[in-house]
Design a protein around this motif. Sequence first.
Motif, PDB file in Angstrom:
ATOM      1  N   ALA A  58       0.829  -1.210   0.000  1.00 33.66           N
ATOM      2  CA  ALA A  58       0.000   0.000   0.000  1.00 33.66           C
ATOM      3  C   ALA A  58       0.855   1.248   0.000  1.00 33.66           C
ATOM      4  O   ALA A  58       2.042   1.209   0.337  1.00 33.66           O
ATOM      5  CB  ALA A  58      -0.917  -0.004   1.220  1.00 33.66           C
TER       6      ALA A  58
ATOM      7  N   ARG B 223      -3.858   3.776   0.207  1.00 38.79           N
ATOM      8  CA  ARG B 223      -4.326   3.155  -1.026  1.00 38.79           C
ATOM      9  C   ARG B 223      -3.614   1.825  -1.260  1.00 38.79           C
ATOM     10  O   ARG B 223      -2.392   1.733  -1.181  1.00 38.79           O
ATOM     11  CB  ARG B 223      -4.100   4.092  -2.222  1.00 38.79           C
ATOM     12  N   ILE B 224      -4.411   0.794  -1.526  1.00 38.44           N
ATOM     13  CA  ILE B 224      -3.838  -0.542  -1.712  1.00 38.44           C
ATOM     14  C   ILE B 224      -3.289  -0.669  -3.125  1.00 38.44           C
ATOM     15  O   ILE B 224      -3.956  -0.333  -4.106  1.00 38.44           O
ATOM     16  CB  ILE B 224      -4.921  -1.637  -1.472  1.00 38.44           C
ATOM     17  N   ARG B 225      -2.030  -1.143  -3.224  1.00 37.66           N
ATOM     18  CA  ARG B 225      -1.429  -1.362  -4.545  1.00 37.66           C
ATOM     19  C   ARG B 225      -1.682  -2.792  -5.027  1.00 37.66           C
ATOM     20  O   ARG B 225      -1.955  -3.020  -6.198  1.00 37.66           O
ATOM     21  CB  ARG B 225       0.069  -1.108  -4.477  1.00 37.66           C
TER      22      ARG B 225
ATOM     23  N   ASN C  67      -9.359  -9.973  -3.098  1.00 36.27           N
ATOM     24  CA  ASN C  67      -9.344  -8.528  -3.314  1.00 36.27           C
ATOM     25  C   ASN C  67     -10.549  -7.851  -2.671  1.00 36.27           C
ATOM     26  O   ASN C  67     -10.596  -6.634  -2.557  1.00 36.27           O
ATOM     27  CB  ASN C  67      -9.315  -8.225  -4.810  1.00 36.27           C
TER      28      ASN C  67
ATOM     29  N   TYR D 262     -12.239  -4.082  -2.830  1.00 34.66           N
ATOM     30  CA  TYR D 262     -11.248  -3.023  -3.011  1.00 34.66           C
ATOM     31  C   TYR D 262     -10.676  -2.973  -4.417  1.00 34.66           C
ATOM     32  O   TYR D 262     -10.538  -3.986  -5.091  1.00 34.66           O
ATOM     33  CB  TYR D 262     -10.124  -3.201  -1.988  1.00 34.66           C
TER      34      TYR D 262
ATOM     35  N   MET E  93      -7.492  -2.363  -6.729  1.00 34.07           N
ATOM     36  CA  MET E  93      -6.044  -2.503  -6.618  1.00 34.07           C
ATOM     37  C   MET E  93      -5.469  -2.801  -7.992  1.00 34.07           C
ATOM     38  O   MET E  93      -6.210  -3.165  -8.910  1.00 34.07           O
ATOM     39  CB  MET E  93      -5.667  -3.587  -5.594  1.00 34.07           C
TER      40      MET E  93
ATOM     41  N   ASN F  94     -10.340   2.783  -0.480  1.00 40.07           N
ATOM     42  CA  ASN F  94     -10.034   1.705  -1.421  1.00 40.07           C
ATOM     43  C   ASN F  94     -11.238   1.062  -2.091  1.00 40.07           C
ATOM     44  O   ASN F  94     -11.095   0.413  -3.115  1.00 40.07           O
ATOM     45  CB  ASN F  94      -9.247   0.601  -0.697  1.00 40.07           C
TER      46      ASN F  94
END
Lengths: 307, 819
Positions: B319, B324-326, B356, B359, B361, B415
């Motif tokens: 993240a 924010r989640i990558r 996931n 969210y 990503m 997210n």
Amino acid sequence: MIPATFDYIRPASLDEACHVLRDAGDSGDDVKVLAGGQSLLPLLRLRLAYPSALVDLGRLPGLRGVEDRGDHVFIGALTTHDEVLRSPVVREHVPLVAMATATVADPAVRHRGTFGGSLAHADPAGDLPAVALALDCVFIARSAEGEREIPAAEFFTDYLETALRPGEVLIGVRAPKLGADWGFHYEKFTRTAQAWAIVGVAAAVRSEGGDIAEARIGLTNMGPTPLRAQVAEEALRGLGVAHGNGGGPAPGSAPGSAPDGARDPVRDACGQAAEGASPPSDLHARPDYRAHLARVLTYRAVRAASA
Amino acid sequence: MTEQLDAGLVGRQIAESDQLGDPKDGREVGRARRRKEDARLITGRTTWTDNIQLPGMLYVAFLRSPIAHARITRVDASAARARPGVVAALTGRDFADEQGSLPCAWPVSEDVVIPDHPPMASDEVRYVGEAVACVVATDRYKAVDALEAIEVDYEPLEAVLDMTEALAEGSPKVHEAGNQAFTWKFSGGDAEAAFRDAPVVIDRTYVQQRLIPTAMEPRAVVATTDGGSFTVYSATQIPHILRVMLALTTGIPEHRLRVIAPDVGGGFGSKLQVTAEEVLCLLLTRRLGKPVKWTESRSEGNLTVHHGRDQIQKISLAAERDGRIRGVRVDLLADMGAYLMLVTPGIPLLGAFMYNGIYKMDAYDFRCTGVFTTKMPTDAYRGAGRPEATFAIERTVDELAHELGMDPLEVRRRNWITHQEFPYATIAGLTYDSGNYEAATDRAMALLGYDKLRAEQADRRDRRDPVQLGIGVSTYTEMCGLAPSRVLGSLSYGAGGWEHAAVRVLPTGKVEVVTGSSAHGQGHETAWSQIAADALGVPFEDVSVLHGDTAIAPQGMDTYGSRSLVVGGIAVLRACEKVKAKAAELAAHLLEASPDDVEFSTGTFAVRGTSEGKTIQELALAAFAAHDLPEGFEPRLDAEVTFDPENFSFPHGTHLCAAEVDTETGMVRIRSYVAVDDVGHVVNPLIVEGQVHGGIAQGIAQALFEEAVYDSDGNLLTTTMADYLIPSAADLPDFVTDRTETPAASNPLGVKGVGEAGTIASTPAVVNAIVDALRPYGVNDVPMPCTPERVWRTLAGAAPPGSTAAGRGGAGESEGGER
């Protein structure tokens, strides 16, 4: 869940029951007394017990009911838990019995299971044995030879073993009335409402002017038999309950210390509740955790009983 | 008054408002009808499999292996045959030529190893409880007694209990081919890039403990034959699949085999199976020519009903510092147990598309290894793969929030897919058709009194209260409504995901709905009646629903995966529409009007602009009499439909749990629980409410109570309900429930599945609450189930507040048994 074959005998009278049991004992048969069946039948169904015969006392007259007998309350062995709970005599004079009985399993079990059966089964995880110990009850046994009295302190001899001799039937229990200066509490710790106690504490406390004059503490499931927490009982004598506070230890601090760090002598005394116990290990708790629970729950029970 | 009580009141008002009065528009769909099947189910005045008594019936008892792994060197059943009442005593070798191998219908990968799985072991046993012999006797007691006369010699082999050790070089083998059942990989986006230089990476390992599905009705089988054809009654969720599989396994032709699921008392996936006992009872009736019955005991069931969960999840989340989640990486070990049963290897894959969560990503990477051990096989259990996935992502997002010092709901907001972004193609390749996570979350926070509880939590922390408060969040979605057949095909599943329905308007105007969904407690009879009543304009009471018997409802894919309403219910609706079209054609003919001029309203077909019309009942009689029908019109007013869904169903919602943790004893008490679910439009709010309550209870059970424990020799220790703890109503809080309604875009009713949602959502909500309560102690995990002893040991090994020691999870744990 299907029991092995057994004979079933339903004597018409207590005398006949005693004779049947004596004869069976003489011939070496493994005979079990059936009362409410709430402990025995599961053992049979799981084939953990293979008695050759069951002697069903369930319908015998005269063994069921609660009587106020002046200095004590007599509870007939076949009185169901539910009847014990509903008895005004029990509630008024031996409230600790009512408190513990209310925690026994669930309503269905309490309607069939009996007070005497639960004591004679002598499961250390049962709630009533510790109560009988704390109250110094007297057990009345009948055999073909007559009646004898067994003090609670001598009744529970080993895991599921009692001082009852072959041919003897528990017919009832005398629970002494304790005076108005006594307070009571049963603290039961379970994971689910219907489960046996992981640990239970039966406390009877006599207070004098804000001090603990006498504490009697029965422990459930802290060894092969129910126990009295004698070291803690001694340590509690004479302590002022007003010193204590209701809080627990601060996060990370040792049991026995109060949230503000001040020592609470009652908590310290209860910290000895597990002395001399040999708690069992099972899926729900290992011995060190049981010992810890005994200390915490004894403190809670003593405080509640002396409130 | 506490917030909890306020919220409870609101919940009750909502529930009651569903039940009050008639629906505004007279429609059945949406009405909180009491279930028409309940009177007979609750009173027991119905046919359960164990109630069935047939003339000459014999009773079967199975001798089961007491050893986890052993070679069978000798079996001698001759003494049992001499016992009173015994008709037959048979061993695995007696069945060798006819018993075949129990099926696995989901060969998930090219490398999958599907070992031979004889219904009765003859050479080697691989878990405690595996059947090695049986007795057939004139009553159940004699059968069980005679088991004691069977002699079996075992040459013990090493048990294989730990998944990691099982995969290590030199491990004893469960099967010749080794202990790896399969590997399966999936990825979306560039995980390498997402994790490279990521400002925040959270690495966690979670253990999904093994669970024992505990349906109220034990499994039971009755098999009978007239010499030429065979009938199997079974407490099963899947009569249709069972019929096909029994035919394939035993060679009995499918058309001479009838399977009946009478009323069935719950399944939760455990009765989505083709069991050894079903096959063996069928073979016994063929061999003996008499009806046979077997009903398991509860302990037998704990040993031999397929188990659920049992996964070790390694999850990594990358993240940004703003939350924010990558991307997410998952490496899963899934315990198959000793064999692959009906859908065993597919269960973790049902979770593969869900890590996931809700969210957005950039990257997602999933790999799974199926592992053989000498334990009871695992298979579907309520949620099947999705509770595990949801737990991992929802726990990890909470860990991210803690790492960043953010509120767990704020991290989620940054997210999640916003409601304007649907339909949304996820990184895992699914298209979520609809949803509104913001609305469900706002409602849940209001019902819980989120801010007030946070204030109380801060106060308890300040006071160093021995009872600490935690708030756990679970914003879940799940994929259910199994499933579009082409998708199942792409996942190597052995069948399609369609459902069948037939609708017949009888000559008297009453309606029979035949469904391939096989209810086992869900309330299909009521819900399908509501759908048909609206669609055909007939009274609810005039509809009967037939199901669960392959001779009465010959086609079907049965009930699992929250599929009944979104697949089977839609099939019913489509069949009703077909009937209606036929009725309209007949009405036009009889009214001498153009079909285009005939309008349908509340059960009557009328010529537009006139009062002239025909009721559907009149048309049914006319179609039955067949005296005057349009050219080419087939007599009778009926139709059937096989419906294949175009997408999965994606229910979602926000569950919030406030839990008090007694730091002195380790006891967890759920103080309040709020569930706001979005299952789209609702056919029957009472049924939905029941499913949500039961589901939440089952999820809480995983969090706090249930665990199948094997000892170091591979013996199951939790064989009774005294050891395997199922919570009852007395152990659970008052649930506050509410719904938001975002209709599904993928079906005409706008409905979504609800059967598994509560279970999927609730487990992480509870564990998040416990961990949240214990954060000041440096605790960042408590292994499930979070028993008082585990919580206490975690605390005993944790750092006190203010200490700089690293946080820990499960410290002080050293288990007595293998997990």
